[in-house]
Design a protein around this motif. Structure first.
Motif, PDB file in Angstrom:
ATOM      1  N   UNK A 133       0.839  -1.197   0.000  1.00  0.00           N
ATOM      2  CA  UNK A 133       0.000   0.000   0.000  1.00  0.00           C
ATOM      3  C   UNK A 133       0.880   1.255   0.000  1.00  0.00           C
ATOM      4  N   UNK A 134       0.583   2.221  -0.857  1.00  0.00           N
ATOM      5  CA  UNK A 134       1.413   3.432  -0.913  1.00  0.00           C
ATOM      6  C   UNK A 134       1.035   4.417   0.187  1.00  0.00           C
ATOM      7  N   UNK A 135       1.948   5.315   0.532  1.00  0.00           N
ATOM      8  CA  UNK A 135       1.555   6.457   1.361  1.00  0.00           C
ATOM      9  C   UNK A 135       0.564   7.316   0.574  1.00  0.00           C
ATOM     10  N   UNK A 136      -0.468   7.802   1.235  1.00  0.00           N
ATOM     11  CA  UNK A 136      -1.477   8.611   0.547  1.00  0.00           C
ATOM     12  C   UNK A 136      -1.750   9.885   1.329  1.00  0.00           C
ATOM     13  N   UNK A 137      -2.169  10.910   0.622  1.00  0.00           N
ATOM     14  CA  UNK A 137      -2.490  12.171   1.263  1.00  0.00           C
ATOM     15  C   UNK A 137      -3.220  13.082   0.310  1.00  0.00           C
ATOM     16  N   UNK A 138      -3.558  14.283   0.760  1.00  0.00           N
ATOM     17  CA  UNK A 138      -4.325  15.184  -0.100  1.00  0.00           C
ATOM     18  C   UNK A 138      -3.617  15.503  -1.410  1.00  0.00           C
ATOM     19  N   UNK A 139      -2.288  15.641  -1.344  1.00  0.00           N
ATOM     20  CA  UNK A 139      -1.525  16.005  -2.538  1.00  0.00           C
ATOM     21  C   UNK A 139      -0.318  15.112  -2.767  1.00  0.00           C
ATOM     22  N   UNK A 140      -0.190  14.039  -1.989  1.00  0.00           N
ATOM     23  CA  UNK A 140       0.969  13.165  -2.100  1.00  0.00           C
ATOM     24  C   UNK A 140       2.236  13.795  -1.574  1.00  0.00           C
ATOM     25  N   UNK A 141       2.099  14.847  -0.759  1.00  0.00           N
ATOM     26  CA  UNK A 141       3.237  15.592  -0.230  1.00  0.00           C
ATOM     27  C   UNK A 141       3.438  15.247   1.242  1.00  0.00           C
ATOM     28  N   UNK A 142       4.662  14.865   1.598  1.00  0.00           N
ATOM     29  CA  UNK A 142       4.974  14.534   2.975  1.00  0.00           C
ATOM     30  C   UNK A 142       5.133  15.768   3.840  1.00  0.00           C
ATOM     31  N   UNK A 186      -0.263  15.974  12.098  1.00  0.00           N
ATOM     32  CA  UNK A 186       0.250  15.752  10.761  1.00  0.00           C
ATOM     33  C   UNK A 186      -0.144  14.431  10.141  1.00  0.00           C
ATOM     34  N   UNK A 187      -1.149  13.742  10.693  1.00  0.00           N
ATOM     35  CA  UNK A 187      -1.645  12.520  10.070  1.00  0.00           C
ATOM     36  C   UNK A 187      -2.732  12.867   9.047  1.00  0.00           C
ATOM     37  N   UNK A 188      -3.383  11.880   8.456  1.00  0.00           N
ATOM     38  CA  UNK A 188      -4.153  12.107   7.231  1.00  0.00           C
ATOM     39  C   UNK A 188      -5.149  13.262   7.334  1.00  0.00           C
ATOM     40  N   UNK A 189      -6.032  13.235   8.324  1.00  0.00           N
ATOM     41  CA  UNK A 189      -7.048  14.291   8.390  1.00  0.00           C
ATOM     42  C   UNK A 189      -6.378  15.654   8.545  1.00  0.00           C
ATOM     43  N   UNK A 190      -5.352  15.720   9.373  1.00  0.00           N
ATOM     44  CA  UNK A 190      -4.630  16.976   9.584  1.00  0.00           C
ATOM     45  C   UNK A 190      -3.877  17.406   8.327  1.00  0.00           C
ATOM     46  N   UNK A 191      -3.472  16.457   7.498  1.00  0.00           N
ATOM     47  CA  UNK A 191      -2.789  16.797   6.248  1.00  0.00           C
ATOM     48  C   UNK A 191      -3.711  17.566   5.307  1.00  0.00           C
ATOM     49  N   UNK A 192      -5.014  17.303   5.402  1.00  0.00           N
ATOM     50  CA  UNK A 192      -5.967  18.106   4.632  1.00  0.00           C
ATOM     51  C   UNK A 192      -6.142  19.490   5.252  1.00  0.00           C
ATOM     52  N   UNK A 193      -6.140  19.579   6.572  1.00  0.00           N
ATOM     53  CA  UNK A 193      -6.360  20.854   7.244  1.00  0.00           C
ATOM     54  C   UNK A 193      -5.205  21.825   7.050  1.00  0.00           C
ATOM     55  N   UNK A 194      -3.990  21.285   6.906  1.00  0.00           N
ATOM     56  CA  UNK A 194      -2.775  22.118   6.886  1.00  0.00           C
ATOM     57  C   UNK A 194      -2.381  22.471   5.455  1.00  0.00           C
ATOM     58  N   UNK A 195      -2.169  23.739   5.210  1.00  0.00           N
ATOM     59  CA  UNK A 195      -1.809  24.170   3.853  1.00  0.00           C
ATOM     60  C   UNK A 195      -0.439  23.658   3.430  1.00  0.00           C
ATOM     61  N   UNK A 196       0.399  23.271   4.372  1.00  0.00           N
ATOM     62  CA  UNK A 196       1.713  22.754   4.020  1.00  0.00           C
ATOM     63  C   UNK A 196       1.667  21.438   3.273  1.00  0.00           C
ATOM     64  N   UNK A 197       0.616  20.648   3.489  1.00  0.00           N
ATOM     65  CA  UNK A 197       0.489  19.351   2.821  1.00  0.00           C
ATOM     66  C   UNK A 197      -0.714  19.286   1.889  1.00  0.00           C
ATOM     67  N   UNK A 198      -1.589  20.264   1.952  1.00  0.00           N
ATOM     68  CA  UNK A 198      -2.766  20.285   1.093  1.00  0.00           C
ATOM     69  C   UNK A 198      -2.575  21.354   0.022  1.00  0.00           C
ATOM     70  N   UNK A 199      -2.226  20.901  -1.187  1.00  0.00           N
ATOM     71  CA  UNK A 199      -2.030  21.818  -2.320  1.00  0.00           C
ATOM     72  C   UNK A 199      -3.111  21.591  -3.393  1.00  0.00           C
ATOM     73  N   UNK A 211     -10.275  23.472   3.069  1.00  0.00           N
ATOM     74  CA  UNK A 211      -9.389  22.428   3.565  1.00  0.00           C
ATOM     75  C   UNK A 211     -10.037  21.592   4.670  1.00  0.00           C
ATOM     76  N   UNK A 212     -11.127  22.078   5.262  1.00  0.00           N
ATOM     77  CA  UNK A 212     -11.834  21.299   6.286  1.00  0.00           C
ATOM     78  C   UNK A 212     -12.856  20.338   5.681  1.00  0.00           C
ATOM     79  N   UNK A 213     -13.074  20.411   4.375  1.00  0.00           N
ATOM     80  CA  UNK A 213     -14.185  19.647   3.789  1.00  0.00           C
ATOM     81  C   UNK A 213     -14.051  18.148   4.037  1.00  0.00           C
TER      82      UNK A 213
END
Length: 378
Positions: A133-142, A186-199, A211-213
Motif C-alpha cells: 500500500x502506498x503512502x497517501x495524502x491530499x496532494x501526495x506531499x509529505x 500531521x496525520x491524514x485528516x490533519x494533512x488536509x487541514x494544513x496548507x503545508x500538505x494540502x495543495x 481544507x476542512x471539507x
C-alpha cells in the motif's frame, strides 16, 4: 513533612471541586474530568488487542481515570498504518479484542472511546501491515515537503470517509462510549487541514474552510452512522510530528474558520493537543489552544500537554525522564472553566493510580516518568 501534607490536602480539596466533578455529553457521563490521552504502544501483534491490553486500560480506570481515549487504532484502509503491532479497528478478531477492552474498563467504572486513525503520508513505502500500500495524502506531499506518495482521488476520499464511518458504527455496536477522530499531529485528516500538505485545487483545497471539507465529511458520515447522542470527539493540534513550529492558524479568526465547519458537522468535544498546556496560543490572551477552541465553538474541550510532569513528551524520545510537577496551575485554569476535561499522558503510564492519588491527597506518592516504561505494558 507537615507543610507537604497540608499542601497535598489543599490540592486534594481543590481537585475534588474541579477535577472530580462528573461530566456529561450526549449519552456519555464521565465520573470525573480526567482523561487518559491516546498513546501509541505497539502491543497488539497482528493488529489484535489481547488480554494484556485490556488489563492495561482497566488498570487506569481502576486507578480513578474517568475516560480512556485508546491509542490510535487503524481504520479499514490498506494505507492507514505503519506497524503490524498497532491495533486495528476492523476485522472480527480485532473488534472482539476491543470489545473485551471496553468491557474491562467498564467493570472498573471507567468510560472508553477508541481513537480512529489513518497516518496518511506519515506512512513509509513498504511498511507493514500492508507493504504494497502506498503512502497517501491530499496532494501526495509529505510533512517534509517531498512528493513521496499518492494524491487521493475523489473515489479514494469516498472510500476513506466510509471506512471511518464503519469504524464509528462498530465502536457503538461493540460497547464503546463514543469515538475520537485523530485530526492532529500531521496525520491524514490533519494533512488536509494544513496548507503545508494540502495543495489541492479542487473543493478539498484552497482556503481554510475548503481544507476542512474532508474532515467535515468524515465527521458527518460518522454522525450518520451512530446514534444521535453517541459522542464524537475530534483531536486537533497546531504542531506536526517532526515539525513542532507548524501552525494551522496564526489568529483566532483563522482557527475559527477551521473549527466551525467541524462543529457544524457534528463534533461534540474537541481535544486540543499542545506540548505544554500552560502556554497561551495567541498574543493578547492567556487562553491555551483548548481555551480558544471552547471560546470560538462553544463546544466542550479537552486540554492536554505535559500535565503532571516537568518536561514535554519530546524529552522521552531523547531518553530523558520526567519528574512530578505541581498541578495547581492546571487547577487554576480548570476553575476558570478555560476547558472542561484534562488529558494525562506519560504521567498515567508512570502511575496508573495518578487520579486516585490526586483525589486522595497523595500527590507526594506520585511516580515519576521513565522512558523505560514505554517498553512495558503495565
Amino acid at each position: 513533612m507537615r507543610s507537604i501534607s497540608v499542601q497535598s490536602n489543599t490540592i486534594a480539596e481543590r481537585a475534588a471541586q474541579a477535577l472530580f466533578r462528573p461530566f456529561s455529553v450526549g449519552s456519555l457521563t464521565v465520573p470525573n474530568r480526567i482523561v487518559m490521552a491516546p498513546m501509541t504502544r505497539e502491543f497488539s501483534p497482528g493488529g489484535v488487542p489481547g488480554a494484556d491490553v485490556a488489563d492495561y486500560y482497566a488498570r487506569r480506570a481502576a486507578g480513578g481515570t474517568g475516560l480512556i481515549v485508546t491509542e490510535g487504532t487503524y481504520v479499514d484502509h490498506p494505507s492507514a498504518g505503519l506497524s503490524d503491532r498497532v491495533p486495528r479497528f476492523h476485522g472480527e478478531e480485532s473488534l472482539a479484542g476491543w470489545a473485551a477492552v471496553a468491557e474491562a474498563v467498564h467493570r472498573e467504572g471507567g468510560r472508553i472511546v477508541p481513537q480512529l486513525w489513518h497516518v496518511g503520508m506519515a506512512r513509509s513505502a513498504g511498511a507493514p501491515p500492508f507493504p504494497d500500500a502506498p503512502p497517501v495524502g491530499p496532494s501526495g506531499i509529505g510533512l517534509d515537503g517531498s512528493e513521496s506518495g499518492h494524491a487521493l482521488t475523489q473515489s479514494d476520499l469516498d472510500d476513506l470517509v466510509a471506512a471511518f464511518a464503519a469504524a464509528a458504527a462498530a465502536a457503538e455496536r461493540i460497547g464503546f462510549d463514543g469515538i475520537e477522530l485523530h485530526g492532529a499531529h500531521g496525520y491524514l485528516i490533519d494533512q488536509f487541514l494544513w496548507e503545508g500538505t494540502n495543495r489541492r485545487s479542487d473543493a478539498y483545497g484552497g482556503d481554510p474552510v475548503a481544507r476542512t471539507r474532508f474532515a467535515a465529511e468524515i465527521v458527518a458520515a460518522c454522525r450518520s452512522a451512530v446514534s444521535a447522542d453517541f459522542p464524537i470527539l475530534f483531536r486537533t493540534s497546531q504542531w506536526k510530528m517532526g515539525n513542532y513550529d507548524a501552525r494551522l492558524a496564526t489568529t483566532p479568526e483563522a482557527l475559527e474558520a477551521i473549527l466551525a465547519p467541524l462543529a457544524a458537522a457534528g463534533v461534540d468535544v474537541f481535544h486540543s493537543s499542545t506540548r505544554r498546556y500552560w502556554l497561551p496560543e495567541f498574543e493578547g490572551s492567556d487562553l491555551n489552544l483548548a481555551g480558544w477552541t471552547k471560546k470560538l465553538t462553544g463546544k466542550s474541550v479537552i486540554t492536554v500537554g505535559s500535565v503532571g510532569l516537568d518536561n514535554e513528551f519530546t524529552a522521552a524520545f531523547r531518553g530523558e525522564a520526567a519528574g512530578v510537577s505541581d498541578i495547581r496551575p492546571l487547577l487554576d485554569r480548570l476553575e476558570r472553566d478555560e476547558f472542561d476535561l484534562v488529558a494525562v499522558g506519560r504521567a498515567l503510564i508512570a502511575d496508573p493510580e495518578w487520579a486516585a492519588k490526586i483525589r486522595d491527597g497523595r500527590a507526594g506518592d506520585l511516580a515519576p516518568f521513565s522512558p523505560a516504561l514505554l517498553g512495558s505494558l503495565r
